[in-house]
Design an enzyme around this catalytic site. Sequence first.
Site, PDB file in Angstrom:
ATOM      1  N   SER A   1      87.646   2.512   3.811  1.00 49.01           N
ATOM      2  CA  SER A   1      85.322   3.401   4.026  1.00 49.01           C
ATOM      3  C   SER A   1      85.728   3.988   5.234  1.00 49.01           C
ATOM      4  O   SER A   1      84.672   5.150   4.945  1.00 49.01           O
ATOM      5  CB  SER A   1      85.388   2.318   4.913  1.00 49.01           C
TER       6      SER A   1
ATOM      7  N   GLU B   1      94.968   0.689   9.353  1.00 48.49           N
ATOM      8  CA  GLU B   1      93.969   0.493   8.259  1.00 48.49           C
ATOM      9  C   GLU B   1      94.457  -0.545   8.545  1.00 48.49           C
ATOM     10  O   GLU B   1      94.375  -1.652   8.093  1.00 48.49           O
ATOM     11  CB  GLU B   1      94.642   0.290   7.067  1.00 48.49           C
TER      12      GLU B   1
HETATM   13  C1  PEP Z   1      92.410   2.151   1.272  1.00 49.79           C
HETATM   14  O1  PEP Z   1      92.766   0.998   0.207  1.00 49.79           O
HETATM   15  O2  PEP Z   1      93.943   3.696   1.804  1.00 49.79           O
HETATM   16  C2  PEP Z   1      91.278   2.762   1.675  1.00 49.79           C
HETATM   17  C3  PEP Z   1      91.444   3.339   2.525  1.00 49.79           C
HETATM   18  O3  PEP Z   1      90.577   2.414   1.337  1.00 49.79           O
HETATM   19  P1  PEP Z   1      88.636   3.104   0.971  1.00 49.79           P
HETATM   20  O4  PEP Z   1      88.739   4.494   1.137  1.00 49.79           O
HETATM   21  O5  PEP Z   1      88.204   2.466   0.095  1.00 49.79           O
HETATM   22  O6  PEP Z   1      88.432   1.645   1.994  1.00 49.79           O
END
Ligand code: PEP
Length: 254
Positions: free
Chosen positions: A215, A170
Amino acid sequence: MRQYLIAGNWKMNTDPVEAAELAAEIAALLSARPPDDNVSVALCPPFTSLVSAGAKLKESKALLGAQNCHHEAAGAFTGEIAAPMLAALGCTYVILGHSERRRYCGESDSDIRQKIAAAMAAGLTPIYCVGETLEERQAEQTLTVIERQLRRGLDSIALPDASRLVVAYEPVWAIGSGLAASAEQAQEVHAFIRAELGAMYGEKSESILLLYGGSMKASNAPALLAKPDVNGGLIGGASLDANTFVAIAQACGS
Ligand code: PEP
């Protein structure tokens, strides 16, 4: 056959009633338009909504996960939640090391390592999150940061088999920003994670599921999920919309 996991991180959203409604909506969509058998689905509501959401998943393909746990199994830790408590509620997964917890709660790699050990001891599968900040990427430190997080977070953690660990890449700059990593950027880091896990755990690491998070939405999911080392997604914002979340699950293998 390639296996996938699509996990929804609901973060600090949904009260117990809203969580039950959203879980029921997702369960209904999954039964009306089931993703392929090689796609697992998990929902990770806040602690206070685990029971109500979990009740709606009983007949469904979706599994339940939590967003954090304490590193001790019980004791004088006011306000904390232990891994065995989550297992007793029917959780299969627990998200650990999310960048929001690293940033807002000061969790270090070694704190997270203790939580991973506790989760595994309770029979939960940790979804261990790693990822670099924008500054680290710009300084070309991405792989160094990921290596450090993997080595420290998994230090002395035994892996009975590949199904007992999930790693989520991430990139911090992609979370909640609307700007996902490109499929090529994700694949580069996932291949690196795969090699690191290979060095740590040998052959059995080959089937550890590596999720991309940041995202991810229905429009960019097919390209990301087509990459050889991307085995699914950890979905934040887009997991709060049942149709979008299920569409991402259906994009696996498409
Ligand atoms: C997350 O916080 O694990 C995440 C992937 O958030 P987002 O999809 O909103 O970017």
